[in-house]
Write a protein that holds these residues in place. Structure first.
Motif, PDB file in Angstrom:
ATOM      1  N   SER A  44       7.116  -2.264   2.257  1.00 28.02           N
ATOM      2  CA  SER A  44       6.752  -1.680   3.552  1.00 28.02           C
ATOM      3  C   SER A  44       7.964  -1.729   4.474  1.00 28.02           C
ATOM      4  O   SER A  44       8.694  -2.715   4.510  1.00 28.02           O
ATOM      5  N   GLY A  45       8.177  -0.642   5.186  1.00 20.81           N
ATOM      6  CA  GLY A  45       9.312  -0.561   6.093  1.00 20.81           C
ATOM      7  C   GLY A  45      10.575  -0.040   5.465  1.00 20.81           C
ATOM      8  O   GLY A  45      11.575   0.186   6.160  1.00 20.81           O
ATOM      9  N   ALA A  46      10.570   0.163   4.149  1.00 23.81           N
ATOM     10  CA  ALA A  46      11.763   0.686   3.482  1.00 23.81           C
ATOM     11  C   ALA A  46      11.957   2.155   3.844  1.00 23.81           C
ATOM     12  O   ALA A  46      10.980   2.883   4.081  1.00 23.81           O
ATOM     13  N   PRO A  47      13.196   2.634   3.906  1.00 17.96           N
ATOM     14  CA  PRO A  47      13.427   4.048   4.206  1.00 17.96           C
ATOM     15  C   PRO A  47      12.831   4.940   3.124  1.00 17.96           C
ATOM     16  O   PRO A  47      12.785   4.564   1.951  1.00 17.96           O
ATOM     17  N   THR A  48      12.380   6.096   3.522  1.00 18.78           N
ATOM     18  CA  THR A  48      11.692   6.991   2.582  1.00 18.78           C
ATOM     19  C   THR A  48      12.518   8.212   2.199  1.00 18.78           C
ATOM     20  O   THR A  48      12.129   8.969   1.319  1.00 18.78           O
ATOM     21  N   ASP A  49      13.644   8.407   2.851  1.00 16.49           N
ATOM     22  CA  ASP A  49      14.445   9.622   2.609  1.00 16.49           C
ATOM     23  C   ASP A  49      15.729   9.306   1.858  1.00 16.49           C
ATOM     24  O   ASP A  49      16.779   9.898   2.094  1.00 16.49           O
ATOM     25  N   ALA A  65      23.015  -2.092   0.606  1.00 17.46           N
ATOM     26  CA  ALA A  65      22.677  -1.482   1.894  1.00 17.46           C
ATOM     27  C   ALA A  65      21.212  -1.727   2.258  1.00 17.46           C
ATOM     28  O   ALA A  65      20.888  -2.003   3.423  1.00 17.46           O
ATOM     29  N   LEU A  66      20.323  -1.618   1.281  1.00 18.53           N
ATOM     30  CA  LEU A  66      18.897  -1.844   1.549  1.00 18.53           C
ATOM     31  C   LEU A  66      18.634  -3.292   1.954  1.00 18.53           C
ATOM     32  O   LEU A  66      17.810  -3.569   2.831  1.00 18.53           O
ATOM     33  N   GLU A  71      14.487  -6.495   6.975  1.00 21.19           N
ATOM     34  CA  GLU A  71      14.096  -7.567   7.891  1.00 21.19           C
ATOM     35  C   GLU A  71      13.752  -8.827   7.090  1.00 21.19           C
ATOM     36  O   GLU A  71      13.280  -8.740   5.960  1.00 21.19           O
ATOM     37  N   PRO A  72      13.986 -10.007   7.666  1.00 20.41           N
ATOM     38  CA  PRO A  72      13.626 -11.238   6.957  1.00 20.41           C
ATOM     39  C   PRO A  72      12.116 -11.338   6.758  1.00 20.41           C
ATOM     40  O   PRO A  72      11.342 -11.185   7.696  1.00 20.41           O
ATOM     41  N   LYS A  73      11.714 -11.535   5.523  1.00 19.76           N
ATOM     42  CA  LYS A  73      10.293 -11.673   5.199  1.00 19.76           C
ATOM     43  C   LYS A  73      10.181 -12.261   3.808  1.00 19.76           C
ATOM     44  O   LYS A  73      11.184 -12.438   3.112  1.00 19.76           O
ATOM     45  N   SER A  74       8.978 -12.582   3.400  1.00 19.09           N
ATOM     46  CA  SER A  74       8.788 -13.185   2.085  1.00 19.09           C
ATOM     47  C   SER A  74       9.320 -12.246   1.001  1.00 19.09           C
ATOM     48  O   SER A  74       9.283 -11.020   1.134  1.00 19.09           O
ATOM     49  N   ILE A  75       9.800 -12.840  -0.068  1.00 22.56           N
ATOM     50  CA  ILE A  75      10.479 -12.087  -1.113  1.00 22.56           C
ATOM     51  C   ILE A  75       9.711 -12.221  -2.419  1.00 22.56           C
ATOM     52  O   ILE A  75       9.338 -13.331  -2.822  1.00 22.56           O
ATOM     53  N   ASP A  76       9.456 -11.109  -3.076  1.00 25.52           N
ATOM     54  CA  ASP A  76       8.807 -11.115  -4.379  1.00 25.52           C
ATOM     55  C   ASP A  76       9.624 -11.959  -5.353  1.00 25.52           C
ATOM     56  O   ASP A  76      10.849 -11.826  -5.451  1.00 25.52           O
TER      57      ASP A  76
END
Length: 299
Positions: A44-49, A65-66, A71-76
């Motif tokens: 969620s929040g990843a660029p779509t283009d 780059a990604l 943003e800092p958040k939990s990581i799979d």
């Protein structure tokens, strides 16, 4: 509000737990990068283009780059294991630089005026390859790393080579602190996929282009070095520290004055705290910066 002291955040980021990277395997690097791209773009929040490049280098740069903009958040967990594996393989390919193999400043410049030069090393190269116990990151007030994709600053380089856990730790610290980081203060995290054990993060003073350097800015820069030394001194297994040239990049601090402040400040601190550190590395990236520090030591 006062800056958050070490004892109020170290347990939140498991500072004293050793980071154990996954064992190196003969993974297909392109398959790993393809997996990382697919997973990151589904978050969620990843660029779509995004147009995915056809070549490996283009794909690898896109992964970086990604992660730069993420943003800092939990990581799979699987993503994290793949990322750690990739970074460990890349570190092996780059090669780890052994601090102990380098000539000290006292041997390079026998007539230098610094009493602690037998502990000093001047080294030009990529700080993310150094195996010193701690390296110093020139951070910004948000303390979350550089969000500009593929930016050439040291903040971006260190976060990219360490892995996304570094940003997550910084976010935990900053959330606990509740305010932006002050100039001249330091925080510490684990270094994750870097060959060092720890990263010291400090915010240097900004000297806008065309302005005159002030005493306040000089004192703030000196405070960065002192804060890093004092914080590292709280952790018994830090015996070597690699300092980058704090504030001399996009922050605009004049290089000659910055080098003089760096060496003078560290020399004075070490002189009054004997037997605390075994090696202090002044790390520079460009030939110009190396010559600036050489001039300081030769004078």
């Amino acid at each position: 509000m006062h800056p958050l002291p070490l004892n109020e955040y170290s347990s939140f980021i498991h500072l004293y737990e050793e980071f154990v990277p996954p064992p190196l395997t003969q993974s297909n690097m392109e398959e790993v990068v393809n997996y990382l791209l697919e997973t990151l773009l589904q978050e969620s929040g990843a660029p779509t283009d995004i147009e995915i490049p056809n070549d490996y280098i283009g794909k690898r740069n896109l992964v970086r780059a990604l992660l730069n903009i993420r943003e800092p958040k939990s990581i799979d967990e699987q993503l994290l294991n793949k990322m750690d594996s990739l970074l460990q393989i890349e570190l092996k390919e780059k090669g780890i630089v052994e601090v102990e193999t380098h000539t000290t400043v006292s041997n390079l410049y026998p007539d230098n005026p610094f009493s602690q030069s037998d502990k000093f090393i001047l080294w030009q190269g990529d700080i993310t390859r150094l195996n010193s116990d701690a390296i110093v990151n020139a951070a910004n007030k948000q303390m979350l790393g550089c969000f500009e994709p593929l930016h050439a600053c040291i903040d971006n380089a260190i976060h990219s080579a360490a892995g996304p856990q570094l940003r997550e730790d910084c976010e935990i610290i900053m959330s606990a602190q509740g305010v932006l980081e002050e100039t001249g203060i330091a925080k510490i995290t684990r270094a994750y996929n870097l060959p060092s054990r720890y990263v010291l993060h400090t915010v240097g003073p900004i000297v806008p282009r065309g302005t005159i350097l002030t005493e306040k800015q000089k004192n703030e820069l000196a405070s960065c070095y002192i804060s890093c030394l004092e914080l590292a001194n709280e952790i018994k297994n830090i015996k070597s520290i690699a300092f980058c040239a704090i504030s001399t990049g996009v922050f605009g601090f004049p290089k000659s004055e910055a080098a003089q402040i760096a060496v003078n400040t560290v020399n004075e601190w070490i002189s009054t705290h004997p037997n605390h550190f075994e090696k202090i590395i002044f790390n520079v990236f460009s030939k110009e910066d190396y010559q600036v520090y050489s001039s300081v030591f030769q004078n």
